[in-house]
Write an enzyme that holds these catalytic residues in place. Sequence first.
Site, short mmCIF file in Angstrom:
data_model
loop_
_atom_site.label_atom_id
_atom_site.label_comp_id
_atom_site.label_asym_id
_atom_site.label_seq_id
_atom_site.Cartn_x
_atom_site.Cartn_y
_atom_site.Cartn_z
N ASP A 7 23.97 10.13 27.98
CA ASP A 7 24.88 11.18 27.51
C ASP A 7 26.24 10.53 27.27
O ASP A 7 26.85 9.99 28.21
CB ASP A 7 24.96 12.26 28.60
N GLY A 42 26.10 7.88 17.54
CA GLY A 42 25.95 9.10 18.34
C GLY A 42 27.11 10.07 18.16
O GLY A 42 28.24 9.65 18.00
N GLY A 43 26.79 11.36 18.24
CA GLY A 43 27.85 12.36 18.19
C GLY A 43 27.50 13.51 17.27
O GLY A 43 26.39 13.59 16.73
N VAL A 44 28.47 14.38 17.09
CA VAL A 44 28.32 15.54 16.20
C VAL A 44 28.52 15.03 14.78
O VAL A 44 29.50 14.35 14.50
CB VAL A 44 29.38 16.61 16.55
N SER A 45 27.58 15.34 13.87
CA SER A 45 27.63 14.71 12.54
C SER A 45 28.05 15.68 11.43
O SER A 45 27.99 15.32 10.25
CB SER A 45 26.27 14.10 12.21
N SER A 105 33.27 8.22 8.57
CA SER A 105 32.83 9.13 7.51
C SER A 105 33.87 9.22 6.40
O SER A 105 35.08 9.06 6.65
CB SER A 105 32.61 10.52 8.11
N HIS A 145 34.87 11.81 5.41
CA HIS A 145 35.70 12.98 5.70
C HIS A 145 37.02 12.62 6.39
O HIS A 145 37.86 13.48 6.60
CB HIS A 145 34.89 14.02 6.48
N TYR A 152 35.81 17.47 12.39
CA TYR A 152 34.86 16.35 12.38
C TYR A 152 35.52 15.09 11.77
O TYR A 152 35.47 14.00 12.36
CB TYR A 152 33.62 16.77 11.59
N LYS A 166 36.53 11.31 13.41
CA LYS A 166 36.15 9.99 12.88
C LYS A 166 37.39 9.11 12.69
O LYS A 166 37.34 7.89 12.87
CB LYS A 166 35.39 10.15 11.56
C1 15L Z 1 29.16 13.22 6.71
O1 15L Z 1 29.93 12.51 7.33
C2 15L Z 1 28.19 14.09 7.42
O2 15L Z 1 27.70 13.48 8.60
C3 15L Z 1 27.04 14.53 6.56
O3 15L Z 1 26.48 15.67 7.17
C4 15L Z 1 27.46 14.85 5.12
O4 15L Z 1 28.26 15.99 5.10
C5 15L Z 1 28.23 13.69 4.53
O5 15L Z 1 29.29 13.32 5.35
C6 15L Z 1 28.76 13.98 3.12
O6 15L Z 1 29.97 13.94 2.92
O7 15L Z 1 27.93 14.25 2.25
#
Ligand code: 15L
Length: 269
Positions: free
Chosen positions: A49, A70-73, A109, A111, A134, A138
């Site tokens: 965990d 690992g983690g919320v994606s 990511s 994002h 999210y 990151k």
């Molecule tokens: C991400 O970082 C996410 O984990 C994934 O679910 C998608 O949303 C992806 O980006 C994206 O931007 O398509």
Amino acid sequence: MQRVLITGAAGNIGGVLRAGLGGVYPALRLSDIKPLGAARAGEELVQADLRDLAEVEAVMAGVDAVVHLGGVSVEDAWAPIHEVNIIGCYHVFEAARRQGVKRVVFASSNHVIGYHRRSGRIDDTAMFRPDSRYGLSKLFGEGLGRLYADKHGIACVALRIGSFQPKPKDLRMLSTWISHRDMVRLVRRALEAEGVHFEIVYGVSANDRNWWDNPGAARIGYAPQDNAEDHAEEILSQMAPEDEPEIERTFHGGPFCAMEFSGDPSKIA
Ligand code: 15L
């Protein structure tokens, strides 16, 4: 590279890396809070965990490099993002330091830079513009990577992953898609490239419509082979650019930018 640890190994990217890196390194240690099935040759399975530093430290023992998936994606409430993506991510870097791990490959990511406009190209030096809690988590992970590289000499490659899918599913993904095969290529280079201190590399295939200049990819020797354009005809026959809602089609982060949006797009230069 004798033993590589993958956190979040039961997830989508984890499953593809499990298959793609199997047999590449003498030992692949796979960790997740979820069940991982039966161990195959060369695999070590450990349930852990990320919220528990002692558990994370235990899985890190004897490891040369970690791929932290690992983690919320996706976007979520603050509590799970905070507990797993912020505190859990800190545990991964701190446990790596305590156990003498030499490299962390961090699944960041796109994002992190979601509120950049699609009308402009950006590279790895672009100002952060997280589009969600999210994305913000990151950005924190990238900050940890920089801190642990500079302060403790742990090499870090932060992968700003685009859209990891078997094939692109919509217009946005014609720009942001990364194929399964390219993901395996990318992670291998991130693990094996020499002379790495801290790098940010966009995790994207060789898409004609790519928005991201990627000098870090050349520095680590990542040469993607797939191109979302091979699927463009099919996608363009199903949707037109104006089918994407305005906020989504204006910014790199697409739907994450539109979620809970109550701002003024004209102020987002
Ligand atoms: C991400 O970082 C996410 O984990 C994934 O679910 C998608 O949303 C992806 O980006 C994206 O931007 O398509």
